[in-house]
Design a protein around this motif. Structure first.
Motif: not given
Length: 430
Positions: A233-237
């Protein structure tokens, strides 16, 4: 989520109006235009999640959220209450494009984690868990992701003693996943190191669990799924810092090769551990992961694990228990959890907790030789883990009391909840 025909969808709106008299005290009512969730003050997010469960329990599977009262977190908790282990349900979001994009990111990572945790253990060996986590993150992060998987006897060559010992009783080898997400220069420092417990099935070993306690133990890799999903999720963000991930994967089974009570493990850092309970295996594998995380030099280490029943007894199944030697880390975790509508609660961790599992034969035992590890079991487990964390790093240990429901409740469907993914992702992002 995909678009649905209007005729297939039930509209769900929030209202602060009381229901008409003929509905009595109902908090969910129906009209020609769809369902109304009546908010009565107090913890409205909890009311919304419970309303979602009620709608889902009535067989409603396709909904469209509508009206001006929905925001990011209220839509998310509705989705969490509406989710089930079985597929075939859909939600249409509302709000502006930014809100809908964030909800889509969340549902994608939650679906990954939920499916992984709910997978039958026969289909998810330790190596396969490591492979699936690595592939999923590589698909998201592309060339910024590199990894290796250390399995079987190769673990001993690198002195990952705990993972090997716990997993050697299974025909399917244990494994450690070492994954590096680096969007910066090759020599960039590691900002955060993540560690996840990946016990793909936990029989308890020779300290065997009762059948009813063993049934849900496919969830014992929930920590690995949680930190993987959080990083995804952090990477997608748009994450722009270097993060390393370590998953400690094994099956805790009984065989002629299984580790035994009375065994003494000598870890890479020299700490010796007497095994007094083979069902206290999670801390034995995490000890390897925490040493690996410490070796990265990361200033912040986060581990997550479905570690102790004692945490569930202390905080219930709607909170995750958190531990840290640093008060500011606990406060940060509470603040981050609050912003994403998740719940954490700190439990005690003092230096003397390191000594609460004494051994006459080794530096420490892995538990206390009494049922459930005795009083303060969750803190004692955290104290054990503390022995393997660099004193220079800030450290957060998350005991995932709220990661899995054996049966459906007023808030959750049966199975994985993914509660904790958003909190850890926010901590990664900083």
């Amino acid at each position: 989520m995909s678009e649905l025909k209007v005729t297939e969808v039930m509209s769900v709106a929030l209202t602060k109006d009381t229901p008409a008299a003929h509905w009595g005290k109902a908090d969910v009512t129906f009209a020609a235009e769809g369902a109304l969730v009546h908010l009565s003050g107090g913890d409205e997010l909890r009311q919304i999640q419970m309303a979602a469960r009620k709608l889902r329990n009535q067989g409603i599977s396709n909904v469209a959220l509508s009206g001006s009262l929905w925001d990011l977190n209220s839509q998310w908790v509705f989705a969490q209450g509406f989710a089930t282990a079985k597929p075939g349900y859909k939600i249409q979001w509302c709000g502006d494009a930014e809100v809908q994009a964030e909800l889509q990111r969340r549902i994608e990572v939650a679906t990954f984690a939920r499916q992984l945790i709910n997978e039958t253990p026969e289909n998810l060996s330790p190596v396969k868990l490591a492979q699936q986590a690595a592939k999923w993150l590589a698909d998201i992060g592309g060339a910024k992701v590199s990894y290796r998987i250390i399995e079987g006897e190769a673990l001993l060559a690198e002195q990952w003693i705990g993972i090997h010992a716990v997993g050697r009783g299974s025909e399917r080898p244990p494994a450690m996943l070492e994954l590096d997400f680096n969007p910066l220069a090759a020599d960039a420092p590691v900002s955060v190191a993540l560690v996840g417990k990946g016990i793909t099935f936990d029989s308890g070993g020779y300290s065997i669990k009762a059948s009813e306690g063993m049934l849900g133990m496919k969830c014992d890799m929930g920590g690995a799924a949680t930190v993987t999903a959080a990083l995804g999720l952090a990477i997608k963000s748009g994450l722009n810092k270097r993060v390393k991930l370590f998953l400690c994967c094994a099956e805790n089974l009984i065989s002629g090769r299984a580790y035994k009570l009375g065994d003494i493990l000598t870890y890479k850092n020299g700490v010796t551990v007497e095994v007094v309970n083979t069902d206290a295996e999670g801390r034995l594998v995490l000890a390897d992961g925490l040493q690996a995380a410490s070796a990265t030099g990361a200033p912040f280490i986060i581990d997550a694990a479905t570690l102790t029943g004692a945490a569930v007894m202390a905080v219930g199944s709607n909170y995750n228990a958190i531990f840290s030697p640093q008060v500011d880390v606990l406060q940060l975790a509470q603040q981050k959890a609050s912003t994403v509508a998740e719940r954490v609660w700190p439990l005690p961790l003092d230096p003397w907790h390191k000594e609460m599992c004494p051994s006459s034969y080794a530096d420490t035992a892995n538990s206390r030789p009494v049922k459930g590890g005795g009083a303060g079991g969750a803190s004692n487990a955290a104290g054990f883990l503390w022995r393997f964390v660099s004193p220079e790093a800030k450290w957060l240990h998350v005991d995932l009391a709220a990661a899995f429901e054996d049966s459906a409740s007023a808030l959750w469907g049966a199975g994985a909840t993914t509660h904790g993914v958003l909190t850890i992702s926010e901590l990664i992002k900083g």
